[in-house]
Design an enzyme around this catalytic site. Structure first.
Site, PDB file in Angstrom:
ATOM      1  N   ASP A  13       0.771  -1.248   0.000  1.00 33.48           N
ATOM      2  CA  ASP A  13       0.000   0.000   0.000  1.00 33.48           C
ATOM      3  C   ASP A  13       0.802   1.298   0.000  1.00 33.48           C
ATOM      4  OD1 ASP A  13      -1.916  -1.994   0.411  1.00 33.48           O
ATOM      5  OD2 ASP A  13      -2.258  -1.463   2.493  1.00 33.48           O
ATOM      6  N   LYS A  75      -7.073  -4.810  -2.309  1.00 34.97           N
ATOM      7  CA  LYS A  75      -7.598  -5.418  -1.091  1.00 34.97           C
ATOM      8  C   LYS A  75      -8.456  -4.421  -0.334  1.00 34.97           C
ATOM      9  CE  LYS A  75      -3.437  -4.556   1.692  1.00 34.97           C
ATOM     10  NZ  LYS A  75      -4.030  -3.793   2.774  1.00 34.97           N
ATOM     11  N   CYS A 108      -1.783  -1.936   8.023  1.00 35.26           N
ATOM     12  CA  CYS A 108      -1.735  -2.958   6.968  1.00 35.26           C
ATOM     13  C   CYS A 108      -0.446  -3.771   6.977  1.00 35.26           C
ATOM     14  CB  CYS A 108      -1.967  -2.321   5.607  1.00 35.26           C
ATOM     15  SG  CYS A 108      -3.661  -1.691   5.420  1.00 35.26           S
TER      16      CYS A 108
END
Length: 179
Positions: A13, A75, A108
């Site tokens: 990310d 995701k 994350c």
């Protein structure tokens, strides 16, 4: 010790405006860029993750230009292994150890590391290739990941461990990337 044939890289990310406001953003992006380039030279698979790209934006251009024909795995879950296609992509690479980098360290990255550990993978978190908005969250994430069984390493420590020797064919090319 790290072995090229056992390792892969998961990039978590590094997206949109969030990638620009985390601690030491420029260093995070530059170190991650160098790591990805080294992994390609060393033939390590790279798995790209993006958290809700419609909301957070795409992977930053400095990294996305390195994606080439690798798929980006979108995701919604913070733990990437809660997404079956990502879990399958990780398994299909047939690697027992994963290098993990990205943002945010305490969300994350942390939860994906926990997911990998739960699935019995070995994990190396690169401390100079992760970040969060607050330093205290980075520190807490590193502490908790280490206590959970992840190893903490750095860009140079990891890459030189993968090469083992200055006599490997890729040494000069990797050195030119790192320096």
């Amino acid at each position: 010790m790290l072995k090229q044939e056992d390792c892969g890289l998961i990039v978590v990310d590094v997206q949109g405006s969030l990638a620009r406001i985390v601690q030491n953003s420029d260093l995070l992006i530059e170190n991650t860029r160098k790591l990805i380039q080294c992994c390609k030279v060393l033939s390590l698979p790279v798995i790209w993750l993006e958290q809700n790209p419609k909301g957070l934006g795409a992977t930053v251009p400095e990294l996305s230009e390195l994606i080439e024909d690798s798929p980006i795995n979108e995701k919604i879950h913070f733990n990437a292994l809660c997404e079956e296609p990502i879990k399958k992509a990780i398994k299909l690479n047939n690697r027992k150890r994963w290098l993990v980098v990205g943002i945010e360290a305490h969300i994350c990255v942390y939860q994906t590391v926990q997911g990998l550990l739960k699935e019995k993978y070995e994990v190396e978190v690169l401390s100079d290739c992760i970040s969060s908005r607050l330093q205290s969250n980075i520190d807490l994430a590193l502490l908790n990941m280490r206590e959970s069984g992840a190893n903490i390493t750095s860009l140079e420590m990891c890459v030189f461990e993968l090469m083992k020797s200055a006599k490997v064919n890729s040494f000069r090319e990797v050195l030119s990337i790192i320096k």
